[in-house]
Design an enzyme around this catalytic site. Structure first.
Site, PDB file in Angstrom:
ATOM      1  N   ASP A  92      -6.260   4.615  -4.798  1.00  0.00           N
ATOM      2  CA  ASP A  92      -6.285   3.479  -3.881  1.00  0.00           C
ATOM      3  C   ASP A  92      -5.139   2.564  -4.306  1.00  0.00           C
ATOM      4  O   ASP A  92      -5.221   1.881  -5.324  1.00  0.00           O
ATOM      5  CB  ASP A  92      -7.623   2.730  -3.951  1.00  0.00           C
ATOM      6  CG  ASP A  92      -7.751   1.735  -2.795  1.00  0.00           C
ATOM      7  OD1 ASP A  92      -6.726   1.433  -2.156  1.00  0.00           O
ATOM      8  OD2 ASP A  92      -8.877   1.265  -2.541  1.00  0.00           O
ATOM      9  N   ASP A 122       0.827  -1.215   0.000  1.00  0.00           N
ATOM     10  CA  ASP A 122       0.000   0.000   0.000  1.00  0.00           C
ATOM     11  C   ASP A 122       0.859   1.262   0.000  1.00  0.00           C
ATOM     12  O   ASP A 122       0.710   2.132  -0.861  1.00  0.00           O
ATOM     13  CB  ASP A 122      -0.851   0.035   1.282  1.00  0.00           C
ATOM     14  CG  ASP A 122      -2.305  -0.275   1.023  1.00  0.00           C
ATOM     15  OD1 ASP A 122      -2.753  -0.125  -0.119  1.00  0.00           O
ATOM     16  OD2 ASP A 122      -2.992  -0.665   1.983  1.00  0.00           O
ATOM     17  N   ILE A 131      -3.738  -0.221  -3.113  1.00  0.00           N
ATOM     18  CA  ILE A 131      -4.156  -1.632  -3.236  1.00  0.00           C
ATOM     19  C   ILE A 131      -5.616  -1.700  -2.802  1.00  0.00           C
ATOM     20  O   ILE A 131      -5.930  -1.634  -1.613  1.00  0.00           O
ATOM     21  CB  ILE A 131      -3.330  -2.593  -2.355  1.00  0.00           C
ATOM     22  CG1 ILE A 131      -1.868  -2.625  -2.809  1.00  0.00           C
ATOM     23  CG2 ILE A 131      -3.922  -4.013  -2.439  1.00  0.00           C
ATOM     24  CD1 ILE A 131      -1.002  -3.629  -2.042  1.00  0.00           C
ATOM     25  N   ASP A 132      -6.492  -1.787  -3.780  1.00  0.00           N
ATOM     26  CA  ASP A 132      -7.913  -1.974  -3.483  1.00  0.00           C
ATOM     27  C   ASP A 132      -8.155  -3.484  -3.476  1.00  0.00           C
ATOM     28  O   ASP A 132      -7.729  -4.185  -4.391  1.00  0.00           O
ATOM     29  CB  ASP A 132      -8.743  -1.299  -4.584  1.00  0.00           C
ATOM     30  CG  ASP A 132     -10.235  -1.427  -4.334  1.00  0.00           C
ATOM     31  OD1 ASP A 132     -10.648  -1.431  -3.159  1.00  0.00           O
ATOM     32  OD2 ASP A 132     -10.982  -1.528  -5.325  1.00  0.00           O
ATOM     33  N   THR A 157      -7.613  -5.626  -0.384  1.00  0.00           N
ATOM     34  CA  THR A 157      -6.420  -6.132   0.323  1.00  0.00           C
ATOM     35  C   THR A 157      -6.519  -7.639   0.603  1.00  0.00           C
ATOM     36  O   THR A 157      -5.513  -8.346   0.531  1.00  0.00           O
ATOM     37  CB  THR A 157      -6.207  -5.368   1.645  1.00  0.00           C
ATOM     38  OG1 THR A 157      -7.437  -5.362   2.367  1.00  0.00           O
ATOM     39  CG2 THR A 157      -5.799  -3.942   1.378  1.00  0.00           C
ATOM     40  N   ASP A 199     -12.490   4.020  -3.810  1.00  0.00           N
ATOM     41  CA  ASP A 199     -12.984   2.677  -4.144  1.00  0.00           C
ATOM     42  C   ASP A 199     -13.871   2.682  -5.390  1.00  0.00           C
ATOM     43  O   ASP A 199     -14.316   1.610  -5.832  1.00  0.00           O
ATOM     44  CB  ASP A 199     -13.794   2.093  -2.978  1.00  0.00           C
ATOM     45  CG  ASP A 199     -12.892   1.621  -1.835  1.00  0.00           C
ATOM     46  OD1 ASP A 199     -11.750   1.237  -2.115  1.00  0.00           O
ATOM     47  OD2 ASP A 199     -13.342   1.644  -0.676  1.00  0.00           O
ATOM     48  N   GLU A 255      -5.400   6.886   0.139  1.00  0.00           N
ATOM     49  CA  GLU A 255      -5.915   6.212   1.321  1.00  0.00           C
ATOM     50  C   GLU A 255      -4.959   6.305   2.509  1.00  0.00           C
ATOM     51  O   GLU A 255      -5.390   6.422   3.651  1.00  0.00           O
ATOM     52  CB  GLU A 255      -6.213   4.743   0.982  1.00  0.00           C
ATOM     53  CG  GLU A 255      -7.024   4.091   2.072  1.00  0.00           C
ATOM     54  CD  GLU A 255      -7.511   2.687   1.718  1.00  0.00           C
ATOM     55  OE1 GLU A 255      -7.185   2.194   0.629  1.00  0.00           O
ATOM     56  OE2 GLU A 255      -8.204   2.106   2.560  1.00  0.00           O
TER      57      GLU A 255
END
Ligand code: AMP
Ligand code: MG
Length: 421
Positions: free
Chosen positions: A201, A113, A203-204, A206, A362, A136
């Site tokens: 984002d 992330d 890493i959308d 996770t 998101d 994020e």
């Protein structure tokens, strides 16, 4: 050069001095055009003039036709930035997550992330220093944990696109670990309805990332609260747009041969997919949603996590629509990309709590990509997603995404079931 700066246009200046009548007529045309345009026309024209004036078409973009140069530079940088960040997340997965005995250890997510966010912001800041960024993550946790910071720095330092020109276009390496922390904190914009704001984002999805399933590196550009550019890097989706979505789509799909795709869109210019590669951008192909001629055969997607979307209610909606296929569950905005290219048809996200507010990171990229592929995206009450309020979609509840021709029908079923739920 900040694209928001007014263009210096000597031709325009001489018109003003010598042809007042022509200027008046031009102004009238502009006012009328602004009235009839669904988006703000004047800033678009101003940017178009600027791009035209500076000849900002890029050597790495395959073939931008003259009329589609608006935001093409943003799209190119965004896609390359996502492509580079995805190299980092893939390496983190292979070196830190894959095969770990306990998936309770969330540190691979943390490393991926922060690392991906730093790399993306580095490229954006290099090209568009005046733009705001909503991301994020913030660096406070890393500033208090030198060990974690150093692990992330090792990945950030080592991650480069393997095409020298493409890597150079992203502005070169992050100089040191402190600069990396500062870059991460540039993602602290509170969002809003004015100006240019990037939405990240890193890493959308996770949980999908940890299990080798679906996740996405997501980047969007808002201008005055409207999504203008969207990019989704999906390392574990098939490259092949025609690969059918089945119930196993969200399961382990570690980025092997034939996997890795970037979806992208510019407002008003359609949506595209291209293989996610390790150097310069690969050739892209236009994507469109699949027409749903028979609702009973439609394929609908939802979250793997039952806490993110009410799966019991979605099953009732599917039943009401006579959809025979079981839902395809996958993490992340890979759902938006999958329906945009016609591998699936419908994406339902049904609130599981009255208080949860969806995050703009998101949805921003996926919302545009689906709409540019011929879809409609609303919340469960039929309102368009409103990205202009801040970091969350305060005005919306859930998501209903479907081909434009059947969106009303799907929304009706959603409302009917929700009323009785
Ligand atoms: P998905 O992979 O589609 O299930 O969505 C992942 C995203 O769900 C994460 O990035 C979170 O921001 C978001 N999320 C977290 N909690 C909730 C919740 N209660 N309802 C909806 N989305 C959530
Ligand atoms: Mg997310």
């Amino acid at each position: 050069m900040n694209p928001r700066d007014p263009p210096s246009n000597p031709r325009g200046a001489s018109l003003i001095n010598t042809r007042p009548l022509l200027l008046l007529i031009s102004l009238a045309v502009l006012v009328l055009a602004n009235f009839f345009s669904s988006t703000s026309f004047l800033p678009r024209l101003r940017l178009a003039l600027l791009y035209d004036h500076l000849s900002l078409s890029s050597p790495l973009t395959t073939s931008p036709p003259a009329m589609t140069t608006l935001f093409s530079r943003e799209l190119e940088i965004a896609q390359l930035a996502v492509q580079r960040a995805a190299q980092l997340t893939k390496r983190v997965f292979h070196e830190k997550a894959k095969g770990t005995v306990s998936k309770d250890d969330k540190s691979p997510v943390t490393i991926g992330d922060f690392g991906a966010q730093a790399l993306i912001i580095s490229a954006l800041h290099h090209h568009f220093p005046a733009d705001e960024i909503v991301a994020e993550e913030e660096s406070a946790q890393l500033r208090a944990d030198a060990g974690l910071r150093d692990q992330i720095w090792d990945f950030v330092r080592a991650t480069k696109l393997d095409d020298v020109a493409a890597e150079g276009l992203l502005g070169g390496p992050v100089p040191n670990a402190d600069a990396m922390l500062d870059l991460i904190d540039r993602g602290n914009s509170s969002g809003g309805a004015r100006g240019r704001i990037w939405v990240i984002d890193p890493i959308d999805g996770t949980k999908g990332f940890l299990r080798g399933g679906q996740y996405a590196v997501c980047l969007g550009l808002l201008v005055d609260g409207d999504v203008k550019v969207g990019v989704l890097g999906c390392p574990n989706l098939p490259v092949d747009d025609a690969a059918p979505l089945d119930a196993g789509a969200g399961a382990d799909a570690t980025d092997g041969e034939g996997r890795g795709v970037i979806f992208s869109a510019i407002q008003g210019q359609g949506a595209t997919s291209r293989p996610l590669v390790t150097g310069a951008l690969a050739e892209g192909k236009k994507i469109t949603m699949r027409p749903v001629t028979e609702m009973s055969t439609a394929v609908f997607c939802e979250s793997v996590e039952s806490g993110h979307s009410d799966q019991g209610t979605s099953a009732k909606i599917a039943e009401k629509l006579s959809i025979r296929n079981p839902s395809v569950r996958m993490d992340s905005q890979a759902k938006y990309g999958s329906i945009a290219r016609g591998a699936g048809d419908i994406y339902l996200r049904l609130p599981t709590s009255k208080t949860y507010q969806e995050k703009i990171w998101d949805h921003a990229a996926g919302d545009l990509i689906v709409r540019e592929a011929g879809g409609q995206v609303t919340d469960t009450e039929g309102n368009r997603l409103d990205f202009s309020i801040g970091r969350t979609l305060t005005a919306n509840k859930g998501v209903v995404a479907a081909p434009a021709a059947v969106h009303d029908q799907v929304l009706r079923a959603v409302k009917e079931v929700l009323v009785t739920a």
